[in-house]
Design a protein around this motif. Structure first.
Motif, PDB file in Angstrom:
ATOM      1  N   THR A 239       0.826  -1.205   0.000  1.00 41.76           N
ATOM      2  CA  THR A 239       0.000   0.000   0.000  1.00 41.76           C
ATOM      3  C   THR A 239       0.857   1.252   0.000  1.00 41.76           C
ATOM      4  O   THR A 239       0.635   2.170  -0.812  1.00 41.76           O
ATOM      5  N   LEU A 240       1.850   1.296   0.870  1.00 38.05           N
ATOM      6  CA  LEU A 240       2.686   2.500   0.990  1.00 38.05           C
ATOM      7  C   LEU A 240       3.543   2.729  -0.247  1.00 38.05           C
ATOM      8  O   LEU A 240       3.699   3.861  -0.712  1.00 38.05           O
ATOM      9  N   THR A 241       4.109   1.649  -0.806  1.00 34.83           N
ATOM     10  CA  THR A 241       4.935   1.816  -2.000  1.00 34.83           C
ATOM     11  C   THR A 241       4.081   2.220  -3.203  1.00 34.83           C
ATOM     12  O   THR A 241       4.491   3.083  -3.994  1.00 34.83           O
ATOM     13  N   GLY A 242       2.896   1.623  -3.326  1.00 36.05           N
ATOM     14  CA  GLY A 242       2.015   2.002  -4.418  1.00 36.05           C
ATOM     15  C   GLY A 242       1.543   3.441  -4.307  1.00 36.05           C
ATOM     16  O   GLY A 242       1.497   4.179  -5.298  1.00 36.05           O
TER      17      GLY A 242
ATOM     18  N   GLU B 279      -5.931  -5.266   3.155  1.00 34.11           N
ATOM     19  CA  GLU B 279      -5.718  -6.288   2.129  1.00 34.11           C
ATOM     20  C   GLU B 279      -6.161  -5.790   0.751  1.00 34.11           C
ATOM     21  O   GLU B 279      -5.453  -5.974  -0.245  1.00 34.11           O
ATOM     22  N   VAL B 280      -7.319  -5.136   0.697  1.00 33.93           N
ATOM     23  CA  VAL B 280      -7.802  -4.580  -0.562  1.00 33.93           C
ATOM     24  C   VAL B 280      -6.854  -3.484  -1.051  1.00 33.93           C
ATOM     25  O   VAL B 280      -6.567  -3.383  -2.256  1.00 33.93           O
ATOM     26  N   SER B 281      -6.333  -2.698  -0.139  1.00 39.77           N
ATOM     27  CA  SER B 281      -5.394  -1.631  -0.509  1.00 39.77           C
ATOM     28  C   SER B 281      -4.083  -2.198  -1.047  1.00 39.77           C
ATOM     29  O   SER B 281      -3.557  -1.729  -2.058  1.00 39.77           O
ATOM     30  N   GLY B 282      -3.546  -3.213  -0.375  1.00 41.00           N
ATOM     31  CA  GLY B 282      -2.315  -3.832  -0.836  1.00 41.00           C
ATOM     32  C   GLY B 282      -2.484  -4.471  -2.203  1.00 41.00           C
ATOM     33  O   GLY B 282      -1.613  -4.365  -3.069  1.00 41.00           O
TER      34      GLY B 282
ATOM     35  N   ALA C  21       2.338  -3.665 -10.452  1.00 44.29           N
ATOM     36  CA  ALA C  21       1.282  -3.665 -11.462  1.00 44.29           C
ATOM     37  C   ALA C  21       0.390  -2.435 -11.375  1.00 44.29           C
ATOM     38  O   ALA C  21      -0.584  -2.343 -12.124  1.00 44.29           O
ATOM     39  N   PHE C  22       0.692  -1.489 -10.505  1.00 44.37           N
ATOM     40  CA  PHE C  22      -0.204  -0.358 -10.288  1.00 44.37           C
ATOM     41  C   PHE C  22      -0.306   0.548 -11.505  1.00 44.37           C
ATOM     42  O   PHE C  22      -1.388   0.987 -11.885  1.00 44.37           O
TER      43      PHE C  22
END
Length: 446
Positions: free
Chosen positions: A34-37, A145-148, A155-156
């Motif tokens: 989540t944080l990296t995306g 989990e949905v955020s990750g 793939a973002f």
């Protein structure tokens, strides 16, 4: 070329996750992804990253409040697609821009797929197909989990598409060829990276000589007809290399972290193609339009087949389902008229190609000519020329977007693709009637 640079932060992120987070607590992996995306989104789009954040939060609420219902699926589809369309409408220009809608179209499919898989997870196994059983989400995903899953750095920006169940296996450390140990994926990942860099260099060297701008220039219009057609052939081939580059590089990230693991082949060797968006050898060698489609943007095509085309089975008409799927695919790309024209042309070409292939197989005269060994290289070269000429022809509106631009190019070559394939579509039944003996027709019917 700028868009090709987005995936590179994924490699250090993947190395960190591989060596420091493998089989750690799953919440740490969700938090890291989540944080990296989010950091990638903020770096590229500033505060516009809130668009993705809002859609993910609303999607989580839809899953929790509406549960495993058709209402949740339809609400998801309507909301996510409408939000994307609104983004296209308010940010549209006549050029290809790197803006927040680019990763958001990837996110839209990902969240719709999640809603459908969550819905399938509430059904009895007996009513699900084998494919639906594979991707059905049985548990209740948390917001983290949905955020990750949504922000996964590999793939973002440009894909590939992958399911929540595959992401959950990754978080649990199960996406590996050696249970309990890190995947042996370094070499396969580096190979895809090197291949991606090769296509990046190829595109960088060739693109200045085959540009979109030249297609709509007066200099292009002053060239003879044969040159204009040949230029479209070369331009169409080169223009696709920027997409090939992005997908190969991002695939390397997914392989490195383990998401690309796809079980073992017949000989027991691990396969790393779960996130493959390209079949390079097929892409470069196939003389068929259907072959190029099968080799290009594989995961998006698989998503369309799994969550859209097959879900239209209730219509009872395969051709109509294909047409609606291509229409959705066109609109998903954007609101420009060029997208609709591109996919309409693709639909027509594929129908005609299949009819021609059937005719070549069923007509004794054509089958005899096609079987002459000495002429096969000539046939192959001719097929490739036709294939890439009209592949480039279909890409003209896709890449030029605006009505006035692609019409200008099509007018300069007298709409040759539309005239040729519409003529073939209308006349092939009569040609078949003349060339295929009655006994061959009866045999085909049986």
């Amino acid at each position: 070329l700028y868009s090709c640079l987005f995936p590179y932060p994924g490699y250090p992120f993947a190395l960190f996750q591989r060596y420091f987070l493998f089989q750690k607590e799953v919440y740490l992996i969700h938090l890291f992804n989540t944080l990296t995306g989010l950091s990638i989104a903020y770096f590229n789009f500033g505060m516009q990253f809130t668009h993705s954040l809002l859609c993910i939060l609303i999607q989580f609420l839809i899953l929790r409040l509406m549960g495993r219902t058709v209402t949740a699926v339809l609400t998801t589809f309507c909301f996510q697609v409408t939000y994307l369309m609104a983004g296209y409408y308010f940010t549209a220009t006549e050029n290809y821009d790197i803006k927040w809608t680019m990763p958001h179209c990837v996110l839209t499919l990902k969240l719709i797929g999640l809603a459908i898989d969550y819905y399938d997870g509430g059904k009895d196994l007996e009513v699900l197909t084998d494919e639906q059983k594979q991707f059905a989400v049985r548990g209740v995903p948390t917001l983290l989990e949905v955020s990750g899953f949504s922000y996964f750095y590999g793939a973002f920006m440009v894909g590939p598409q992958f399911s929540m169940t595959d992401y959950q296996k990754l978080a649990r450390g199960e996406k590996t060829d050696v249970p309990g140990q890190r995947p042996n994926s370094l070499v396969p990942a580096v190979k895809r990276l090197i291949l991606g860099l090769f296509f990046l260099v190829t595109y960088a060297l060739l693109s200045p000589y085959v540009s979109d701008e030249y297609l709509i220039s007066d200099a292009y219009l002053e060239q003879p007809f044969w040159f204009r057609c040949f230029y479209i052939l070369i331009w169409g081939k080169v223009i696709l290399y920027k997409y090939v580059t992005c997908w190969l590089v991002t695939e390397g990230v997914c392989i490195l972290v383990g998401l690309g693991y796809n079980g073992q082949d017949m000989s027991g060797k691990p396969k790393w193609d779960a996130c493959a968006n390209m079949k390079i050898w097929l892409f470069e060698t196939t003389p068929f339009f259907t072959g190029t489609i099968a080799s290009f943007n594989i995961n998006t095509n698989a998503w369309m087949a799994r969550y859209f085309f097959k879900r239209l089975k209730f219509l009872g008409n395969k051709l109509l389902s294909q047409a609606l799927t291509l229409f959705f695919l066109a609109v998903w790309h954007g609101l420009h008229s060029g997208y609709l024209v591109c996919f309409q042309m693709e639909f027509l070409i594929v129908i005609v190609e299949r009819q021609v292939m059937d005719l070549m197989q069923d007509a004794p005269v054509l089958r005899a000519w096609a079987s002459i060994t000495i002429l096969k290289p000539l046939y192959y070269v001719l097929q490739q020329a036709i294939h890439w000429m009209f592949m480039g022809y279909s890409l003209v509106p896709f890449c030029l977007f605006a009505w006035d631009k692609w019409v200008k190019v099509y007018t300069s070559i007298y709409f040759v693709g539309h005239i040729l394939f519409l003529t073939l579509f209308l006349t092939l039944p009569y040609i078949r009637r003349a060339l295929v003996p009655r006994k061959e027709k009866l045999k085909k019917a049986e």
